[in-house]
Design an enzyme around this catalytic site. Structure first.
Site, mmCIF file in Angstrom:
data_model
loop_
_atom_site.group_PDB
_atom_site.id
_atom_site.type_symbol
_atom_site.label_atom_id
_atom_site.label_comp_id
_atom_site.label_asym_id
_atom_site.label_seq_id
_atom_site.Cartn_x
_atom_site.Cartn_y
_atom_site.Cartn_z
ATOM 1 N N GLN A 101 0.766 -1.204 0.004
ATOM 2 C CA GLN A 101 -0.070 0.050 0.064
ATOM 3 C C GLN A 101 0.907 1.277 -0.120
ATOM 4 O O GLN A 101 0.390 2.333 -0.225
ATOM 5 C CB GLN A 101 -0.899 0.163 1.229
ATOM 6 N N HIS A 119 -1.315 1.211 -4.456
ATOM 7 C CA HIS A 119 -1.708 2.735 -4.338
ATOM 8 C C HIS A 119 -0.732 3.642 -5.313
ATOM 9 O O HIS A 119 -0.618 5.036 -5.124
ATOM 10 C CB HIS A 119 -1.634 3.282 -2.902
ATOM 11 N N ASN A 213 3.048 -6.671 13.404
ATOM 12 C CA ASN A 213 2.627 -5.268 13.471
ATOM 13 C C ASN A 213 3.075 -4.641 14.851
ATOM 14 O O ASN A 213 3.175 -5.535 15.686
ATOM 15 C CB ASN A 213 1.172 -5.138 13.232
#
Ligand SMILES: [Zn+2]
Length: 246
Positions: A101, A119, A213
């Protein structure tokens, strides 16, 4: 950090893996998110006033200058150990698809080839008229540079607010997610669609879902394995353990 033996053997054996990366991976290279980049004179604008087709139609130079500013910030950035670990991983897995992204081009710089940039990429521009892509343009003008082919206005080759993701890239991403045996979700909040649904598509098709994450996300409860921390630290360790390389 220790990794479960089952995960290690699955990674060693898998012929098809998809990794999806988000803003967290870029942040570890010192890059700010879109909103965090809106400092100084840019702070007064709403994001959609800087990154939408309407904004570009209204004031192309403002939008162009915003991307010139962002490109300048990216110029000094270098891939981090996480980017390089993914490039190394690609050497060991027959079908390795990297979906990102991020628009900064750091995966490219780290050497990843099979890359789907959902993107777009701020290092590229394209013609608003004939869609010709360009990686070089004349930036020394008072106005927005124009296409060498048709003289149409050039714009950043990124997805703006209100625009669809590039169809071919998205279709390839969905196909790869549905076919993979292991899906890694890395440094992404898990809420931006349709990228977030790729992890669910993979899981529904039987893939092992691994999340890395800084914080838990809406995806975490669905993941087979969740590793909390920096991807630039966890990924190199994982690659070292699984493929015995550093
Ligand atoms: Zn053109």
């Amino acid at each position: 950090m220790t990794f479960p033996p089952d995960l290690i053997s699955r990674l060693r054996a898998t012929p098809k893996l998809v990794a999806l990366t988000g803003a967290g991976v870029s942040q570890e290279s010192g890059l700010r998110t879109f909103r965090d980049s809106q400092t100084g004179l840019w702070a007064q604008y709403r994001p959609e006033d800087l990154a939408s087709p309407q904004a570009f139609a209204r004031d192309p130079k403002l939008v162009w200058d915003w991307y010139a500013w962002r490109r300048e910030a990216v110029k000094g950035a270098r891939p981090n150990a996480g980017h390089y670990a993914l490039a190394e991983m690609a050497n060991h897995i027959p079908e390795f698809t990297l979906i990102t992204q991020n628009v900064d081009g750091l995966h490219h710089m780290a050497g990843n080839q099979n890359l789907l940039e959902l993107h777009g990429n701020i290092q590229r521009v394209r013609c608003t008229n004939c869609y010709t892509l360009a990686e070089a343009w004349d930036d020394d003008t008072e106005s927005v540079p124009r296409c060498a082919v048709c003289s149409g206005l050039l714009r950043p080759d990124v997805v703006w607010f209100g625009e669809s993701l590039p169809r071919a890239q998205l279709e390839a991403a969905v196909e790869a997610a549905r076919a993979c045996e292991v899906f890694l979700s890395i440094g992404t909040s898990g809420v931006v669609q349709p990228a977030a649904s790729l992890a669910h598509a993979a899981r529904d098709c039987g893939a092992l879902l691994v999340e890395i994450n800084l914080d838990p996300t809406p995806l975490t409860s669905k993941a087979n394995y969740f590793f909390q921390g920096k991807s630039g630290e966890i990924l190199p360790e994982l690659v070292k353990v699984v493929w015995d390389v550093s």
